[in-house]
Design a protein around this motif. Structure first.
Motif, PDB file in Angstrom:
ATOM      1  N   SER A   9      -3.580   6.906  10.443  1.00 53.66           N
ATOM      2  CA  SER A   9      -1.984   6.565  11.046  1.00 53.66           C
ATOM      3  C   SER A   9      -1.276   6.398   9.869  1.00 53.66           C
ATOM      4  CB  SER A   9      -2.296   4.989  11.633  1.00 53.66           C
ATOM      5  OG  SER A   9      -0.923   4.556  12.059  1.00 53.66           O
ATOM      6  N   LEU A  10      -0.039   6.975   9.649  1.00 53.81           N
ATOM      7  CA  LEU A  10       0.455   6.933   8.283  1.00 53.81           C
ATOM      8  C   LEU A  10       1.952   6.185   9.093  1.00 53.81           C
ATOM      9  CD1 LEU A  10       0.037  10.653   7.420  1.00 53.81           C
ATOM     10  CD2 LEU A  10      -0.187   8.475   6.485  1.00 53.81           C
ATOM     11  N   ARG A  11       2.081   5.422   8.295  1.00 50.13           N
ATOM     12  CA  ARG A  11       4.041   4.471   8.411  1.00 50.13           C
ATOM     13  C   ARG A  11       4.664   5.502   7.803  1.00 50.13           C
ATOM     14  NH1 ARG A  11       7.732   1.343   5.864  1.00 50.13           N
ATOM     15  NH2 ARG A  11       8.608   0.198   7.558  1.00 50.13           N
ATOM     16  N   LEU A  12       6.190   5.763   8.245  1.00 44.31           N
ATOM     17  CA  LEU A  12       7.156   6.664   8.160  1.00 44.31           C
ATOM     18  C   LEU A  12       8.025   5.976   8.141  1.00 44.31           C
ATOM     19  CD1 LEU A  12       6.513   9.880  10.191  1.00 44.31           C
ATOM     20  CD2 LEU A  12       5.519   9.598   8.034  1.00 44.31           C
ATOM     21  N   PRO A  13       8.695   5.331   6.894  1.00 44.84           N
ATOM     22  CA  PRO A  13       9.727   4.053   6.607  1.00 44.84           C
ATOM     23  C   PRO A  13      10.902   4.732   6.665  1.00 44.84           C
ATOM     24  CG  PRO A  13       8.647   4.414   4.798  1.00 44.84           C
ATOM     25  CD  PRO A  13       8.361   5.770   5.915  1.00 44.84           C
ATOM     26  N   ASP A  14      11.611   6.504   6.477  1.00 43.44           N
ATOM     27  CA  ASP A  14      12.596   6.739   6.477  1.00 43.44           C
ATOM     28  C   ASP A  14      12.526   8.642   7.293  1.00 43.44           C
ATOM     29  OD1 ASP A  14      12.216   7.703   4.549  1.00 43.44           O
ATOM     30  OD2 ASP A  14      12.688   6.389   3.417  1.00 43.44           O
ATOM     31  N   GLU A  15      13.346   8.452   7.211  1.00 39.66           N
ATOM     32  CA  GLU A  15      13.664  10.520   8.180  1.00 39.66           C
ATOM     33  C   GLU A  15      12.966  11.097   5.987  1.00 39.66           C
ATOM     34  OE1 GLU A  15      16.924  13.568   9.655  1.00 39.66           O
ATOM     35  OE2 GLU A  15      17.160  11.377   9.772  1.00 39.66           O
ATOM     36  N   ALA A  16      13.746  10.683   5.610  1.00 42.09           N
ATOM     37  CA  ALA A  16      12.343  11.275   3.996  1.00 42.09           C
ATOM     38  C   ALA A  16      11.638  11.545   4.417  1.00 42.09           C
ATOM     39  CB  ALA A  16      13.374  10.786   2.944  1.00 42.09           C
ATOM     40  N   ALA A  17      10.807  10.586   4.791  1.00 37.86           N
ATOM     41  CA  ALA A  17       9.009  10.536   5.248  1.00 37.86           C
ATOM     42  C   ALA A  17       8.614  11.003   6.176  1.00 37.86           C
ATOM     43  CB  ALA A  17       8.593   8.605   5.257  1.00 37.86           C
ATOM     44  N   THR A  18       9.129  11.448   7.192  1.00 40.01           N
ATOM     45  CA  THR A  18       8.887  11.751   7.817  1.00 40.01           C
ATOM     46  C   THR A  18       8.918  13.791   7.578  1.00 40.01           C
ATOM     47  OG1 THR A  18       9.845  11.003   9.733  1.00 40.01           O
ATOM     48  CG2 THR A  18       9.785  13.268  10.965  1.00 40.01           C
ATOM     49  N   GLY A  19      10.164  13.670   6.930  1.00 39.77           N
ATOM     50  CA  GLY A  19      10.561  15.020   6.119  1.00 39.77           C
ATOM     51  C   GLY A  19       9.355  15.338   5.045  1.00 39.77           C
ATOM     52  N   ARG A  20       8.638  14.911   4.631  1.00 41.14           N
ATOM     53  CA  ARG A  20       7.224  14.387   3.942  1.00 41.14           C
ATOM     54  C   ARG A  20       6.028  15.166   4.212  1.00 41.14           C
ATOM     55  NH1 ARG A  20      10.021  10.346   0.899  1.00 41.14           N
ATOM     56  NH2 ARG A  20       8.574   9.436   1.765  1.00 41.14           N
ATOM     57  N   LEU A  21       5.965  14.554   5.376  1.00 39.23           N
ATOM     58  CA  LEU A  21       4.813  14.583   6.773  1.00 39.23           C
ATOM     59  C   LEU A  21       4.493  15.989   6.465  1.00 39.23           C
ATOM     60  CD1 LEU A  21       2.734  13.801   8.079  1.00 39.23           C
ATOM     61  CD2 LEU A  21       3.619  12.917   9.703  1.00 39.23           C
ATOM     62  N   ALA A  22       6.303  16.354   8.003  1.00 40.69           N
ATOM     63  CA  ALA A  22       6.813  17.970   7.738  1.00 40.69           C
ATOM     64  C   ALA A  22       6.051  19.251   6.705  1.00 40.69           C
ATOM     65  CB  ALA A  22       8.087  17.927   8.526  1.00 40.69           C
ATOM     66  N   GLU A  23       6.606  18.589   5.781  1.00 42.15           N
ATOM     67  CA  GLU A  23       6.356  19.473   4.335  1.00 42.15           C
ATOM     68  C   GLU A  23       4.731  19.357   4.244  1.00 42.15           C
ATOM     69  OE1 GLU A  23       7.906  18.023   0.567  1.00 42.15           O
ATOM     70  OE2 GLU A  23      10.217  18.488   1.750  1.00 42.15           O
ATOM     71  N   ARG A  24       3.817  18.336   4.124  1.00 43.34           N
ATOM     72  CA  ARG A  24       2.302  18.242   3.768  1.00 43.34           C
ATOM     73  C   ARG A  24       2.293  19.196   5.077  1.00 43.34           C
ATOM     74  NH1 ARG A  24       0.555  17.093  -0.063  1.00 43.34           N
ATOM     75  NH2 ARG A  24       0.856  14.867  -1.459  1.00 43.34           N
TER      76      ARG A  24
END
Length: 159
Positions: A9-24
């Motif tokens: 489980s990963l916490r995505l505090p904002d849209e930028a974190a969602t983008g980083r997960l997408a890049e990974r």
């Protein structure tokens, strides 16, 4: 004996974190992989898909939601990537008419609303379940199934 699913489980505090997960995810995927995107309406499935597609094409790529077309196909650094939105599917067999067999044979597939696939949902897949953590943040649960369990477990998901 099938591989045991592996989840984190990963916490995505904002849209930028969602983008980083997408890049990974984009860097981790290879042809033949399937990413099943789960979550309520507005949970961020399409936002994650757009960021992932841009990470393997071009940062400014136009990435329309396939809500009405049901599928969009992209030429990417990974080869073909098929983005399915199956929300409006009535029965699982309708996905065959959208090119499902071609997508599974040669491409990466991103599937929003994978429950609509019924028995066509592959055993080897990674699921990303997105849920609201607060009004601005999300929680992403990644689960690898089948042969993808070990790959999910071995990857660095540090955001």
């Amino acid at each position: 004996m099938p591989d045991t699913p592996f989840s984190l489980s990963l916490r995505l505090p904002d849209e930028a974190a969602t983008g980083r997960l997408a890049e990974r995810l984009g860097a981790w995927l290879r042809p033949g992989d399937l990413v099943a995107l789960r979550g309520d309406l507005g949970a961020g499935k399409t936002a994650l898909s757009r960021a992932l597609i841009r990470s393997v094409t071009h940062p400014d790529a136009e990435v329309p939601s396939p809500t009405f077309t049901l599928v969009q196909v992209y030429d990417t650094d990974l080869g073909p990537l098929w983005h399915f939105d199956l929300y409006r599917l009535s029965v699982p067999d309708e996905v065959i008419e959208l090119g499902w067999d071609d997508a599974r044979a040669e491409a990466v597939a991103l599937v929003e609303w994978p429950d609509r696939l019924g028995p066509l949902l592959p055993a080897d897949r990674v699921e990303v379940d997105l849920a609201h953590d607060s009004p601005d943040s999300r929680r992403a649960t990644l689960t690898g199934y089948g042969t993808m369990a070990a790959r999910v477990a071995a990857a660095d998901w540090t955001l």
